[in-house]
Design a protein around this motif. Structure first.
Motif, PDB file in Angstrom:
ATOM      1  N   ASP A  39       0.830  -1.203   0.000  1.00  0.00           N
ATOM      2  CA  ASP A  39       0.000   0.000   0.000  1.00  0.00           C
ATOM      3  C   ASP A  39       0.865   1.253   0.000  1.00  0.00           C
ATOM      4  O   ASP A  39       0.571   2.225  -0.710  1.00  0.00           O
ATOM      5  CB  ASP A  39      -0.923   0.004   1.220  1.00  0.00           C
ATOM      6  CG  ASP A  39      -1.923   1.147   1.176  1.00  0.00           C
ATOM      7  OD1 ASP A  39      -2.406   1.470   0.068  1.00  0.00           O
ATOM      8  OD2 ASP A  39      -2.212   1.733   2.227  1.00  0.00           O
ATOM      9  N   ASP A  40       1.955   1.230   0.755  1.00  0.00           N
ATOM     10  CA  ASP A  40       2.874   2.371   0.767  1.00  0.00           C
ATOM     11  C   ASP A  40       3.456   2.594  -0.628  1.00  0.00           C
ATOM     12  O   ASP A  40       3.560   3.731  -1.102  1.00  0.00           O
ATOM     13  CB  ASP A  40       4.001   2.139   1.769  1.00  0.00           C
ATOM     14  CG  ASP A  40       3.539   2.248   3.213  1.00  0.00           C
ATOM     15  OD1 ASP A  40       2.446   2.797   3.443  1.00  0.00           O
ATOM     16  OD2 ASP A  40       4.264   1.761   4.102  1.00  0.00           O
ATOM     17  N   GLN A  41       3.832   1.505  -1.275  1.00  0.00           N
ATOM     18  CA  GLN A  41       4.386   1.606  -2.630  1.00  0.00           C
ATOM     19  C   GLN A  41       3.333   2.130  -3.606  1.00  0.00           C
ATOM     20  O   GLN A  41       3.636   2.910  -4.506  1.00  0.00           O
ATOM     21  CB  GLN A  41       4.896   0.239  -3.085  1.00  0.00           C
ATOM     22  CG  GLN A  41       6.108  -0.251  -2.305  1.00  0.00           C
ATOM     23  CD  GLN A  41       6.473  -1.679  -2.670  1.00  0.00           C
ATOM     24  OE1 GLN A  41       5.635  -2.462  -3.109  1.00  0.00           O
ATOM     25  NE2 GLN A  41       7.734  -2.026  -2.482  1.00  0.00           N
ATOM     26  N   PHE A  42       2.099   1.687  -3.405  1.00  0.00           N
ATOM     27  CA  PHE A  42       0.991   2.136  -4.256  1.00  0.00           C
ATOM     28  C   PHE A  42       0.757   3.634  -4.103  1.00  0.00           C
ATOM     29  O   PHE A  42       0.616   4.359  -5.101  1.00  0.00           O
ATOM     30  CB  PHE A  42      -0.270   1.354  -3.888  1.00  0.00           C
ATOM     31  CG  PHE A  42      -1.510   1.770  -4.626  1.00  0.00           C
ATOM     32  CD1 PHE A  42      -1.667   1.481  -5.977  1.00  0.00           C
ATOM     33  CD2 PHE A  42      -2.551   2.436  -3.970  1.00  0.00           C
ATOM     34  CE1 PHE A  42      -2.822   1.849  -6.665  1.00  0.00           C
ATOM     35  CE2 PHE A  42      -3.698   2.806  -4.644  1.00  0.00           C
ATOM     36  CZ  PHE A  42      -3.832   2.510  -5.991  1.00  0.00           C
ATOM     37  N   GLN A  43       0.740   4.102  -2.860  1.00  0.00           N
ATOM     38  CA  GLN A  43       0.520   5.523  -2.613  1.00  0.00           C
ATOM     39  C   GLN A  43       1.658   6.363  -3.201  1.00  0.00           C
ATOM     40  O   GLN A  43       1.428   7.447  -3.755  1.00  0.00           O
ATOM     41  CB  GLN A  43       0.376   5.798  -1.110  1.00  0.00           C
ATOM     42  CG  GLN A  43      -0.813   5.105  -0.455  1.00  0.00           C
ATOM     43  CD  GLN A  43      -2.154   5.474  -1.070  1.00  0.00           C
ATOM     44  OE1 GLN A  43      -2.339   6.596  -1.549  1.00  0.00           O
ATOM     45  NE2 GLN A  43      -3.089   4.529  -1.075  1.00  0.00           N
ATOM     46  N   SER A  44       2.878   5.859  -3.099  1.00  0.00           N
ATOM     47  CA  SER A  44       4.023   6.553  -3.689  1.00  0.00           C
ATOM     48  C   SER A  44       3.900   6.588  -5.207  1.00  0.00           C
ATOM     49  O   SER A  44       4.198   7.605  -5.850  1.00  0.00           O
ATOM     50  CB  SER A  44       5.325   5.863  -3.271  1.00  0.00           C
ATOM     51  OG  SER A  44       6.443   6.472  -3.884  1.00  0.00           O
ATOM     52  N   TRP A  45       3.453   5.469  -5.786  1.00  0.00           N
ATOM     53  CA  TRP A  45       3.255   5.389  -7.245  1.00  0.00           C
ATOM     54  C   TRP A  45       2.198   6.377  -7.708  1.00  0.00           C
ATOM     55  O   TRP A  45       2.373   7.058  -8.727  1.00  0.00           O
ATOM     56  CB  TRP A  45       2.853   3.957  -7.607  1.00  0.00           C
ATOM     57  CG  TRP A  45       2.437   3.773  -9.033  1.00  0.00           C
ATOM     58  CD1 TRP A  45       3.245   3.677 -10.126  1.00  0.00           C
ATOM     59  CD2 TRP A  45       1.088   3.654  -9.511  1.00  0.00           C
ATOM     60  NE1 TRP A  45       2.480   3.505 -11.264  1.00  0.00           N
ATOM     61  CE2 TRP A  45       1.159   3.489 -10.912  1.00  0.00           C
ATOM     62  CE3 TRP A  45      -0.158   3.663  -8.895  1.00  0.00           C
ATOM     63  CZ2 TRP A  45       0.020   3.334 -11.701  1.00  0.00           C
ATOM     64  CZ3 TRP A  45      -1.294   3.512  -9.678  1.00  0.00           C
ATOM     65  CH2 TRP A  45      -1.204   3.345 -11.061  1.00  0.00           C
ATOM     66  N   LEU A  46       1.101   6.481  -6.948  1.00  0.00           N
ATOM     67  CA  LEU A  46       0.059   7.443  -7.294  1.00  0.00           C
ATOM     68  C   LEU A  46       0.613   8.861  -7.338  1.00  0.00           C
ATOM     69  O   LEU A  46       0.371   9.616  -8.287  1.00  0.00           O
ATOM     70  CB  LEU A  46      -1.082   7.386  -6.270  1.00  0.00           C
ATOM     71  CG  LEU A  46      -2.027   6.188  -6.299  1.00  0.00           C
ATOM     72  CD1 LEU A  46      -3.022   6.288  -5.149  1.00  0.00           C
ATOM     73  CD2 LEU A  46      -2.763   6.099  -7.622  1.00  0.00           C
ATOM     74  N   THR A  47       1.396   9.212  -6.307  1.00  0.00           N
ATOM     75  CA  THR A  47       1.894  10.586  -6.163  1.00  0.00           C
ATOM     76  C   THR A  47       2.989  10.923  -7.166  1.00  0.00           C
ATOM     77  O   THR A  47       2.959  11.978  -7.810  1.00  0.00           O
ATOM     78  CB  THR A  47       2.418  10.800  -4.732  1.00  0.00           C
ATOM     79  OG1 THR A  47       1.357  10.539  -3.803  1.00  0.00           O
ATOM     80  CG2 THR A  47       2.921  12.219  -4.546  1.00  0.00           C
ATOM     81  N   LYS A  48       3.951  10.017  -7.308  1.00  0.00           N
ATOM     82  CA  LYS A  48       5.150  10.329  -8.079  1.00  0.00           C
ATOM     83  C   LYS A  48       5.069   9.918  -9.548  1.00  0.00           C
ATOM     84  O   LYS A  48       5.766  10.489 -10.391  1.00  0.00           O
ATOM     85  CB  LYS A  48       6.362   9.658  -7.432  1.00  0.00           C
ATOM     86  CG  LYS A  48       6.646  10.152  -6.017  1.00  0.00           C
ATOM     87  CD  LYS A  48       7.841   9.416  -5.412  1.00  0.00           C
ATOM     88  CE  LYS A  48       8.127   9.887  -3.989  1.00  0.00           C
ATOM     89  NZ  LYS A  48       9.287   9.163  -3.390  1.00  0.00           N
ATOM     90  N   ASP A  49       4.230   8.935  -9.848  1.00  0.00           N
ATOM     91  CA  ASP A  49       4.188   8.393 -11.203  1.00  0.00           C
ATOM     92  C   ASP A  49       2.892   8.756 -11.928  1.00  0.00           C
ATOM     93  O   ASP A  49       2.899   9.384 -12.990  1.00  0.00           O
ATOM     94  CB  ASP A  49       4.346   6.866 -11.139  1.00  0.00           C
ATOM     95  CG  ASP A  49       4.533   6.232 -12.509  1.00  0.00           C
ATOM     96  OD1 ASP A  49       4.134   6.834 -13.515  1.00  0.00           O
ATOM     97  OD2 ASP A  49       5.066   5.102 -12.576  1.00  0.00           O
ATOM     98  N   TRP A  51       0.138  10.716 -10.922  1.00  0.00           N
ATOM     99  CA  TRP A  51      -0.369  12.078 -10.846  1.00  0.00           C
ATOM    100  C   TRP A  51       0.265  13.016 -11.870  1.00  0.00           C
ATOM    101  O   TRP A  51      -0.459  13.776 -12.548  1.00  0.00           O
ATOM    102  CB  TRP A  51      -0.221  12.641  -9.429  1.00  0.00           C
ATOM    103  CG  TRP A  51      -0.359  14.136  -9.364  1.00  0.00           C
ATOM    104  CD1 TRP A  51       0.553  15.032  -8.915  1.00  0.00           C
ATOM    105  CD2 TRP A  51      -1.478  14.923  -9.797  1.00  0.00           C
ATOM    106  NE1 TRP A  51       0.094  16.320  -9.036  1.00  0.00           N
ATOM    107  CE2 TRP A  51      -1.164  16.284  -9.578  1.00  0.00           C
ATOM    108  CE3 TRP A  51      -2.717  14.613 -10.359  1.00  0.00           C
ATOM    109  CZ2 TRP A  51      -2.027  17.323  -9.897  1.00  0.00           C
ATOM    110  CZ3 TRP A  51      -3.586  15.657 -10.682  1.00  0.00           C
ATOM    111  CH2 TRP A  51      -3.255  16.995 -10.449  1.00  0.00           C
ATOM    112  N   PRO A  52       1.580  13.009 -12.069  1.00  0.00           N
ATOM    113  CA  PRO A  52       2.143  13.910 -13.089  1.00  0.00           C
ATOM    114  C   PRO A  52       1.541  13.689 -14.480  1.00  0.00           C
ATOM    115  O   PRO A  52       1.289  14.653 -15.206  1.00  0.00           O
ATOM    116  CB  PRO A  52       3.638  13.579 -13.060  1.00  0.00           C
ATOM    117  CG  PRO A  52       3.878  13.092 -11.664  1.00  0.00           C
ATOM    118  CD  PRO A  52       2.650  12.317 -11.319  1.00  0.00           C
ATOM    119  N   GLU A  53       1.305  12.435 -14.849  1.00  0.00           N
ATOM    120  CA  GLU A  53       0.707  12.168 -16.158  1.00  0.00           C
ATOM    121  C   GLU A  53      -0.751  12.610 -16.191  1.00  0.00           C
ATOM    122  O   GLU A  53      -1.222  13.173 -17.186  1.00  0.00           O
ATOM    123  CB  GLU A  53       0.809  10.690 -16.522  1.00  0.00           C
ATOM    124  CG  GLU A  53       0.284  10.388 -17.922  1.00  0.00           C
ATOM    125  CD  GLU A  53       0.490   8.957 -18.364  1.00  0.00           C
ATOM    126  OE1 GLU A  53       0.076   8.631 -19.495  1.00  0.00           O
ATOM    127  OE2 GLU A  53       1.073   8.162 -17.598  1.00  0.00           O
TER     128      GLU A  53
END
Length: 423
Positions: A39-49, A51-53
Motif C-alpha cells: 500500500d505504501d508503494q501504491f501511494q508513492s506510485w500514485l503521487t510520483k508516477d 499524478w504527473p501524467e
C-alpha cells in the motif's frame, strides 16, 4: 466487457486471499506487514508516477484525490504480480470464456439471455428499430450482448472502479493497458460524464450495462434518448445504441450474418481454422462443408468470404463465420463469447434451437498445462499466439498440424497426451 480479453463481473472466493497470505508467510513475511508495504508503494506510485501524467492530461487535483480517497490495492484480484515476484502463467483459469468450451453454453445461462432478450425485444421495440435503422446491427445481437454483459442491467457492480483499475495499473500483468483505462476513468469524472460515486465496476474494471472499459465509454457511448448525456448506467436507449455504435466502429457489415453451424468432413483439415485463412463460402461448400439441417448457404453469403471456426476442435460443433463474428470478438477477445452472442441472437429472433453438433468431452487441463504445451509447440516453430495457457485458434490449428504430421488423429484441441508429449 467491451474491448477486453477478460470476462464480466465475478466474485472471488475468500480462499484466494488465504492462499496469498499463506504464500507470504511461507517466505517469512507477515501478511499484514507485506500488505502495508504494498500500500505504501501504491501511494508513492500514485503521487510520483500517475499524478504527473494525469495532471498533464488535464485532470485536476480535486478529481484525482477524490478518485483515490481511501483506495488501497485489492490483492484478491486475479492476474497480479506482487513486488518481488516474477510473472507466471496462472495454474487455474478464472475466466469462463477460456474454460471448457461446452460449459460456456449451459442452457440455464443461454436460456436466461434468450428469454430475457425476447421479452425486452417487445418492450423496447421502437428503440431497437431506431438503433437497427441507424447502425445496421440486428436487434438480436444488441440484446444478446446486453443480456450477457449485465443481465439486461440487473447485475450489480461490486467493485470500486478506481480500486480495480488502480490495482491493475500498478500490479497487473498488463499494466500499460490498465494505466490507459485508469486515466480514461479520471477523464470521465473530470469532465462530468459520470460521478465519482457511480464509478462501480466488474473485477476487470468494466462499467455500466454494456460493460464498457473507460476508453470504450469515451469512444463509443452515445446519447440516444436525447437528454444531453450518454448514460450507460440508467438509460436503456443509450445502452443499446452504444453497444451498436461500438460494433459499427469495429467494422460491422450491414446485411451479413455472423455465421452458420456446419458439418466438416474428415477430408477438410481442422487446421484450416482462423480469420487469416478465409475463402469464399461457396468454396468451403465445394470442399464438402455443409450447413447443418440441410439448408444451402444464402446466395449473398455464398459469394462472400467465410472462415472456419472450431472452438473445441473436432470435439464440438463447427462453424463457418463471417467478418461480423470477429467484430463480436472485439467486444470480448474470446471465440466462445462471440459464438454465444451470435447463437443467442439467432435464438432471440427465431426460437430456442440448440446446436446440432454436440460438445464432446475434453480433458480438464489447467491453464498452466496448456501453457507448457504451447511453449513446446513454439520450440518446434509453431505460432500459437503466445504461451498464455489459452487455446485460441492459432493454438488449435497448430495442434492439428502437429498431430497430422506425427501420425495422430487431428483433433485441434489440447489433451493430456499432447501436454506430456510437449514437456
Amino acid at each position: 466487457m467491451a474491448g477486453r480479453p477478460e470476462g464480466g463481473a465475478k466474485k472471488r472466493k475468500p480462499s484466494v486471499l488465504a492462499a496469498m497470505i499463506a504464500v507470504l508467510i511461507a517466505v517469512g513475511v507477515s501478511a499484514p506487514a507485506s500488505a502495508a508495504k504494498i500500500d505504501d508503494q501504491f501511494q508513492s506510485w500514485l503521487t510520483k508516477d500517475l499524478w504527473p501524467e494525469a495532471r498533464a492530461k488535464g485532470i485536476s487535483k480535486a478529481t484525482f484525490d477524490a478518485a483515490f480517497a481511501g483506495v488501497s490495492p485489492n490483492l484478491k484480484l486475479p492476474d497480479l504480480v506482487l513486488p518481488g515476484e516474477k510473472q507466471k502463467t496462472p495454474k487455474k483459469q478464472h475466466q469462463a470464456e477460456f474454460g471448457s468450451p461446452g460449459n460456456y453454453f449451459a442452457e440455464k445461462t443461454l436460456g436466461a439471455v434468450t428469454a430475457g432478450g425476447r421479452s425486452r425485444a417487445g418492450s423496447n421495440a421502437q428503440t431497437l428499430a431506431a438503433v437497427e435503422k441507424r447502425f445496421g446491427v440486428p436487434r438480436g445481437v444488441v440484446l444478446a450482448i446486453w443480456g450477457r454483459e449485465s443481465g439486461f442491467g440487473a447485475a450489480k457492480m461490486p467493485y470500486d472502479a478506481f480500486e480495480v483499475l488502480g490495482t491493475k495499473a500498478f500490479l497487473a500483468t498488463r499494466k500499460e493497458m490498465f494505466r490507459k483505462e485508469l486515466l480514461a476513468g479520471l477523464e470521465m469524472v473530470e469532465h462530468g460524464l459520470v460521478s465519482r460515486k457511480a464509478m462501480r465496476s466488474s473485477w476487470a474494471g468494466a462499467l455500466g450495462q454494456p460493460q464498457f472499459l473507460p476508453t470504450s465509454f469515451l469512444q463509443h457511448a452515445i446519447d440516444f434518448d436525447g437528454d444531453g448525456r450518454a448514460d450507460i448506467w440508467n438509460s436503456t436507449p443509450d445502452t443499446l445504441a452504444s453497444i451498436a455504435n461500438y460494433l459499427v466502429h469495429y467494422g460491422w457489415v450491414k446485411g451479413r450474418d455472423w455465421g452458420f453451424e456446419v458439418s466438416v468432413p474428415d477430408s477438410v483439415s481442422c487446421a484450416l481454422e482462423g480469420p487469416d485463412q478465409g475463402r469464399k463460402i461457396a468454396d468451403w461448400a465445394a470442399m464438402g462443408v455443409a450447413r447443418v439441417g440441410g439448408k444451402p448457404f444464402p446466395q449473398n453469403e455464398a459469394r462472400a468470404e467465410g472462415f472456419l471456426m472450431m472452438p473445441a476442435g473436432r470435439n464440438g460443433p463447427a462453424f463457418i463465420v463471417t467478418p461480423n463474428f470477429y467484430v463480436l470478438k472485439e467486444y470480448n477477445e474470446s471465440d466462445v463469447y462471440a459464438l454465444f452472442i451470435g447463437h443467442g441472437a439467432d435464438r432471440i429472433a427465431a426460437g430456442d434451437k440448440r446446436f446440432i453438433g454436440a460438445w464432446g468431452k475434453v480433458d480438464g487441463l489447467y491453464r498452466s498445462d496448456v501453457a507448457v504445451m504451447q511453449r513446446g509447440l513454439e520450440k518446434l516453430g509453431y505460432d500459437v499466439g503466445g504461451a498464455d495457457g489459452l487455446p485460441g485458434f492459432k493454438t488449435r490449428r497448430s495442434i492439428g498440424d502437429w498431430q497430422a504430421k506425427n501420425g495422430r488423429a487431428a483433433t485441434c484441441f489440447p489433451d493430456k497426451g499432447l501436454v506430456e508429449a510437449m514437456r
